[in-house]
Design an enzyme around this catalytic site. Structure first.
Site, PDB file in Angstrom:
ATOM      1  N   ASP A  10      54.208  84.539  47.609  1.00  9.59           N
ATOM      2  CA  ASP A  10      55.266  83.632  48.093  1.00  9.59           C
ATOM      3  C   ASP A  10      55.852  84.296  49.345  1.00  9.59           C
ATOM      4  O   ASP A  10      56.980  84.769  49.363  1.00  9.59           O
ATOM      5  CB  ASP A  10      56.342  83.383  47.019  1.00  9.59           C
ATOM      6  N   ASP A 243      56.370  94.088  46.752  1.00 10.94           N
ATOM      7  CA  ASP A 243      54.988  93.616  46.645  1.00 10.94           C
ATOM      8  C   ASP A 243      53.980  94.608  47.213  1.00 10.94           C
ATOM      9  O   ASP A 243      52.825  94.645  46.776  1.00 10.94           O
ATOM     10  CB  ASP A 243      54.852  92.257  47.354  1.00 10.94           C
TER      11      ASP A 243
HETATM   12  O1  RIB Z   1      61.593  90.418  42.430  1.00  8.73           O
HETATM   13  C1  RIB Z   1      60.868  90.790  43.549  1.00  8.73           C
HETATM   14  C2  RIB Z   1      59.869  89.739  43.918  1.00  8.73           C
HETATM   15  O2  RIB Z   1      60.550  88.529  44.239  1.00  8.73           O
HETATM   16  C3  RIB Z   1      59.031  90.059  45.132  1.00  8.73           C
HETATM   17  O3  RIB Z   1      57.732  89.570  44.929  1.00  8.73           O
HETATM   18  C4  RIB Z   1      59.720  89.292  46.219  1.00  8.73           C
HETATM   19  O4  RIB Z   1      58.861  88.988  47.288  1.00  8.73           O
HETATM   20  C5  RIB Z   1      60.168  88.062  45.516  1.00  8.73           C
HETATM   21  O5  RIB Z   1      59.122  87.143  45.427  1.00  8.73           O
HETATM   22 CA    CA Z   2      56.858  88.046  46.594  1.00  9.82          CA
END
Ligand code: RIB
Ligand code: CA
Length: 308
Positions: A10, A243
């Site tokens: 995302d 990530d």
């Molecule tokens: O909680 C952290 C996650 O939430 C990460 O993947 C960030 O990019 C959001 O998607």
């Molecule tokens: Ca993410």
């Protein structure tokens, strides 16, 4: 031989750094990026994924847009809150077009046609992966390992009670955790908050040179501005790059210690919807990343992004 990898993102700033790592490391062969809703609408996360690939000269990596909502939310489930970061990454628009296949259809077709298995790395809501598993249970067979950024072990400390990738679509997360993937690794907030990158390290990254290092430093500095008031940061000028730790683990599995666990996701209309109960258990099927080496994580970012 390079390991075949699909990122399911995302894409905001930390997914973008995960893409940069995956697209530049010789140990990895980035087959595609599949975009999913999460912190932003899927139109934005797909666009941001393409912008990121363009920036680092990998515009030939295809990007597919997938699910734009949770798979099976209960009636009355609260809507996701969304991210405080801008929905479009502040880098130039992509030149390569978005693929016209739907991401879930492409994942299933790719799994069916695969002569070699691949590694799947979800770093957003688990809606695409849950939909692929539901539509074709044999999808699992093509996945050598799935490495998910999601969940949180700690309760009652400084970390959030609910991690957003799980919290945005808890039913999808439970489907994926229960699906029976041969090897499932979970990189929770407990690990990512122990690999925070400081503003001094951003300066080092920027000084190292190159567009990717400069943009990654900009993105992490923006994250530091947003995170510095959170209790977990305890006043430090630093932020997690959640990530990126999933991809760093693939490049160097010794960056973390994996501990077997069982996991239950709070689903339905429970007031604790989205929480993860993670119980360390030698018989558990999920491998939870713990005790990351923050210095070596930053070293890997620096080495990978310098000069691109
Ligand atoms: O909680 C952290 C996650 O939430 C990460 O993947 C960030 O990019 C959001 O998607
Ligand atoms: Ca993410």
């Amino acid at each position: 031989m390079a390991r075949r990898v699909i990122l399911d993102c995302d894409t905001g700033t930390d997914d973008a750094i995960a893409i940069m790592l995956a697209a530049t490391r010789p140990e990895l062969d980035l087959m595609a990026v599949t975009a999913v809703w999460g912190n932003h609408a899927v139109e934005h996360t797909a666009d941001n994924s393409r912008r990121t690939l363009d920036l680092i000269g990998r515009s030939e990596v295809p990007v597919y847009a997938g699910r734009s909502a949770p798979v099976a939310p209960p009636p009355g489930a609260p809507a996701a809150i969304g991210s405080t970061e801008p929905d479009t990454l502040p880098i130039p628009p992509a030149t390569a077009p978005l693929e016209d296949r739907d991401a879930v259809g492409w994942l299933i077709e790719t799994a069916r046609a695969a002569t070699q298995r691949f590694t799947l790395v979800p770093t957003g809501s688990l809606s695409n992966v849950a939909a692929a598993v539901a539509e074709d249970p044999a999808f699992l067979d093509a996945v050598e390992e799935i490495v998910i950024m999601g969940g949180v072990t700690e309760r009652g400390g400084l970390l959030p009670d609910i991690e957003t990738n799980v919290g945005y679509d808890p039913e999808a997360a439970q489907v994926v955790l229960d699906a029976g993937f041969e090897r499932l690794v979970l990189v929770p907030l407990d690990a990512t908050y122990r690999t925070i990158v400081t503003s001094e390290q951003c300066a080092t990254l920027r000084k190292a040179g190159g567009a990717a290092a400069g943009v990654a430093a900009d993105f992490i500095e923006q994250r530091i501005e947003r995170y510095r008031t959170l209790p977990a940061m305890e006043g430090r000028a630093a932020a997690p790059v959640h990530d990126a730790l999933t991809v760093a683990y693939l490049v160097d599995p010794t960056l973390v210690t994996l501990r077997p666990a069982t996991i239950r996701v709070h689903t339905g209309d429970s007031p604790t919807r989205g929480r993860t109960d993670i119980a360390f258990d030698p018989a558990g099927a999920v491998h939870v990343a713990t005790d990351p080496d923050a210095e070596r994580f930053f070293g890997l970012l620096l080495e990978s992004l310098t000069g691109l």
